[in-house]
Design a protein around this motif. Structure first.
Motif, PDB file in Angstrom:
ATOM      1  N   VAL A 174       0.830  -1.206   0.000  1.00  0.00           N
ATOM      2  CA  VAL A 174       0.000   0.000   0.000  1.00  0.00           C
ATOM      3  C   VAL A 174       0.865   1.258   0.000  1.00  0.00           C
ATOM      4  O   VAL A 174       0.598   2.221  -0.731  1.00  0.00           O
ATOM      5  CB  VAL A 174      -0.950   0.010   1.213  1.00  0.00           C
ATOM      6  CG1 VAL A 174      -1.636   1.369   1.356  1.00  0.00           C
ATOM      7  CG2 VAL A 174      -2.005  -1.077   1.077  1.00  0.00           C
TER       8      VAL A 174
ATOM      9  N   ASN B 178       2.360   1.799  -3.472  1.00  0.00           N
ATOM     10  CA  ASN B 178       1.302   2.184  -4.405  1.00  0.00           C
ATOM     11  C   ASN B 178       0.849   3.621  -4.185  1.00  0.00           C
ATOM     12  O   ASN B 178       0.590   4.359  -5.143  1.00  0.00           O
ATOM     13  CB  ASN B 178       0.100   1.248  -4.268  1.00  0.00           C
ATOM     14  CG  ASN B 178       0.343  -0.126  -4.872  1.00  0.00           C
ATOM     15  OD1 ASN B 178      -0.204  -1.119  -4.422  1.00  0.00           O
ATOM     16  ND2 ASN B 178       1.181  -0.196  -5.901  1.00  0.00           N
TER      17      ASN B 178
ATOM     18  N   TYR C 194     -10.590   1.441 -13.464  1.00  0.00           N
ATOM     19  CA  TYR C 194     -10.625   1.417 -11.998  1.00  0.00           C
ATOM     20  C   TYR C 194     -12.059   1.243 -11.472  1.00  0.00           C
ATOM     21  O   TYR C 194     -12.268   0.580 -10.453  1.00  0.00           O
ATOM     22  CB  TYR C 194     -10.007   2.706 -11.444  1.00  0.00           C
ATOM     23  CG  TYR C 194      -9.847   2.702  -9.940  1.00  0.00           C
ATOM     24  CD1 TYR C 194      -8.982   1.799  -9.323  1.00  0.00           C
ATOM     25  CD2 TYR C 194     -10.548   3.603  -9.138  1.00  0.00           C
ATOM     26  CE1 TYR C 194      -8.829   1.791  -7.948  1.00  0.00           C
ATOM     27  CE2 TYR C 194     -10.396   3.603  -7.757  1.00  0.00           C
ATOM     28  CZ  TYR C 194      -9.536   2.690  -7.179  1.00  0.00           C
ATOM     29  OH  TYR C 194      -9.395   2.672  -5.816  1.00  0.00           O
TER      30      TYR C 194
ATOM     31  N   LEU D  55     -13.517  -1.505  -8.727  1.00  0.00           N
ATOM     32  CA  LEU D  55     -14.322  -1.201  -7.542  1.00  0.00           C
ATOM     33  C   LEU D  55     -15.631  -1.991  -7.521  1.00  0.00           C
ATOM     34  O   LEU D  55     -16.038  -2.525  -6.476  1.00  0.00           O
ATOM     35  CB  LEU D  55     -14.627   0.299  -7.477  1.00  0.00           C
ATOM     36  CG  LEU D  55     -13.453   1.245  -7.253  1.00  0.00           C
ATOM     37  CD1 LEU D  55     -13.925   2.696  -7.284  1.00  0.00           C
ATOM     38  CD2 LEU D  55     -12.766   0.947  -5.918  1.00  0.00           C
TER      39      LEU D  55
ATOM     40  N   LEU E 105     -13.533  -6.010  -6.205  1.00  0.00           N
ATOM     41  CA  LEU E 105     -13.338  -5.869  -4.761  1.00  0.00           C
ATOM     42  C   LEU E 105     -14.308  -6.682  -3.908  1.00  0.00           C
ATOM     43  O   LEU E 105     -13.880  -7.301  -2.923  1.00  0.00           O
ATOM     44  CB  LEU E 105     -13.403  -4.388  -4.366  1.00  0.00           C
ATOM     45  CG  LEU E 105     -12.288  -3.494  -4.923  1.00  0.00           C
ATOM     46  CD1 LEU E 105     -12.390  -2.098  -4.315  1.00  0.00           C
ATOM     47  CD2 LEU E 105     -10.911  -4.079  -4.639  1.00  0.00           C
TER      48      LEU E 105
ATOM     49  N   ALA F 217      -3.059   1.874  -8.465  1.00  0.00           N
ATOM     50  CA  ALA F 217      -4.335   2.251  -7.856  1.00  0.00           C
ATOM     51  C   ALA F 217      -5.185   1.010  -7.591  1.00  0.00           C
ATOM     52  O   ALA F 217      -5.784   0.868  -6.511  1.00  0.00           O
ATOM     53  CB  ALA F 217      -5.080   3.228  -8.762  1.00  0.00           C
ATOM     54  N   SER F 218      -5.234   0.116  -8.558  1.00  0.00           N
ATOM     55  CA  SER F 218      -6.041  -1.099  -8.416  1.00  0.00           C
ATOM     56  C   SER F 218      -5.449  -2.023  -7.353  1.00  0.00           C
ATOM     57  O   SER F 218      -6.159  -2.529  -6.469  1.00  0.00           O
ATOM     58  CB  SER F 218      -6.108  -1.833  -9.762  1.00  0.00           C
ATOM     59  OG  SER F 218      -6.640  -1.004 -10.778  1.00  0.00           O
TER      60      SER F 218
ATOM     61  N   THR G 246      -5.817  -0.701  -3.843  1.00  0.00           N
ATOM     62  CA  THR G 246      -7.177  -0.890  -3.351  1.00  0.00           C
ATOM     63  C   THR G 246      -7.416  -2.341  -2.970  1.00  0.00           C
ATOM     64  O   THR G 246      -8.102  -2.626  -1.978  1.00  0.00           O
ATOM     65  CB  THR G 246      -8.202  -0.437  -4.414  1.00  0.00           C
ATOM     66  OG1 THR G 246      -7.866   0.877  -4.865  1.00  0.00           O
ATOM     67  CG2 THR G 246      -9.604  -0.405  -3.832  1.00  0.00           C
TER      68      THR G 246
ATOM     69  N   VAL H 115      -5.963  -2.654   0.526  1.00  0.00           N
ATOM     70  CA  VAL H 115      -6.771  -2.020   1.574  1.00  0.00           C
ATOM     71  C   VAL H 115      -7.962  -2.907   1.934  1.00  0.00           C
ATOM     72  O   VAL H 115      -8.266  -3.115   3.117  1.00  0.00           O
ATOM     73  CB  VAL H 115      -7.251  -0.625   1.117  1.00  0.00           C
ATOM     74  CG1 VAL H 115      -8.286  -0.071   2.101  1.00  0.00           C
ATOM     75  CG2 VAL H 115      -6.060   0.331   1.029  1.00  0.00           C
ATOM     76  N   VAL H 116      -8.641  -3.445   0.923  1.00  0.00           N
ATOM     77  CA  VAL H 116      -9.779  -4.338   1.177  1.00  0.00           C
ATOM     78  C   VAL H 116      -9.329  -5.588   1.936  1.00  0.00           C
ATOM     79  O   VAL H 116     -10.006  -6.051   2.864  1.00  0.00           O
ATOM     80  CB  VAL H 116     -10.462  -4.729  -0.156  1.00  0.00           C
ATOM     81  CG1 VAL H 116     -11.474  -5.858   0.053  1.00  0.00           C
ATOM     82  CG2 VAL H 116     -11.160  -3.518  -0.753  1.00  0.00           C
TER      83      VAL H 116
END
Length: 242
Positions: A50, A53, A69, A73, A77, A166-167, A170, A173-174
């Motif tokens: 993270v 990124n 992106y 999402l 995700l 970015a992908s 994310t 983070v998830v």
């Protein structure tokens, strides 16, 4: 502080600095080979991934392909969260299949026949995004499918790297949020050590960005990206045979 974790972080951070992915893609099988548990590996590597990124996004955020992106999402995700929750109870090994797929994608640069087959397969893009979420949830290897799709789109190198970043960021983070809610496993790594690993990853990014990434032109980047996919595939195939 673990020497093998530190070396893994340093080497894979160079790869992620160039391609937007690498810390999880290569770090996961390496640390599993060193005997760490899957969930524990995630807890160590996710914050580092993270951090790198975020630095890449801050530098080139205007180049992100937001249409791509949005699919991440909406389609990818939710399945990452669901299948990561499931895999904390049941371990699934699909390294061989993913490795062979990446080797196949890498041959696109050298075979017109393979390129045509991949073009037909990638036409089912929404299905591909869903599959990516399942694969990443159960194996932490969805980044390999992500980089394969980005490579297929022939983006400019800044667009390619930051869209992956970015992908992939994310994704991480998830995964961290899911593990925080549903996993009770703990790793014997102090907060201070985790901070040191993150600083090392960030420093490696800054050095690699200046000394390596900035020196690669677009055409050369596409060829190197193909080699990266082939190497990723080979690593996963070898891992599956152990």
């Amino acid at each position: 502080m673990s020497v093998e974790i530190m070396l893994t972080v340093a080497v894979t951070s160079i790869i992620q600095s160039v391609f937007g992915a690498g810390v999880l893609l290569f770090g996961t099988p390496l640390l599993l080979l060193f005997g760490y548990e899957f969930v524990d590996v995630l807890i160590v590597l996710l914050p580092i991934s993270v951090a790198i990124n975020l630095l890449q996004i801050l530098k080139h955020h205007t180049h992100i392909d937001f249409a791509f992106y949005r699919n991440i999402l909406m389609l990818t995700l939710p399945l990452i969260a669901v299948f990561l929750f499931l895999v904390t109870h049941v371990r699934i090994n699909i390294s061989l299949l993913i490795g062979l797929f990446l080797l196949f994608i890498a041959f696109k640069e050298f075979s017109a026949t393979v390129a045509r087959l991949i073009d037909r397969m990638m036409a089912f893009e929404k299905t591909y995004f869903l599959l990516m979420g399942i694969v990443h949830g159960v194996s932490n290897l969805g980044g390999s499918l992500l980089t394969a799709l980005v490579h297929h789109k022939h983006y400019e190198k800044d667009v390619a790297r930051v869209t992956v970043a970015a992908s992939y960021g994310t994704f991480a983070v998830v995964q961290l949020l899911t593990l925080g809610f549903f996993s009770r496993q703990q790793i014997d790594v102090s907060l201070a050590d985790t901070g040191i690993y993150m600083v090392v990853g960030a420093l490696v990014f800054m050095l690699s960005d200046e000394m390596l990434y900035s020196q690669i032109d677009r055409e050369k980047y596409q060829r190197i990206f193909a080699v990266f996919l082939a190497l990723s595939g080979a690593v996963l195939v070898l891992k599956s045979l152990n």
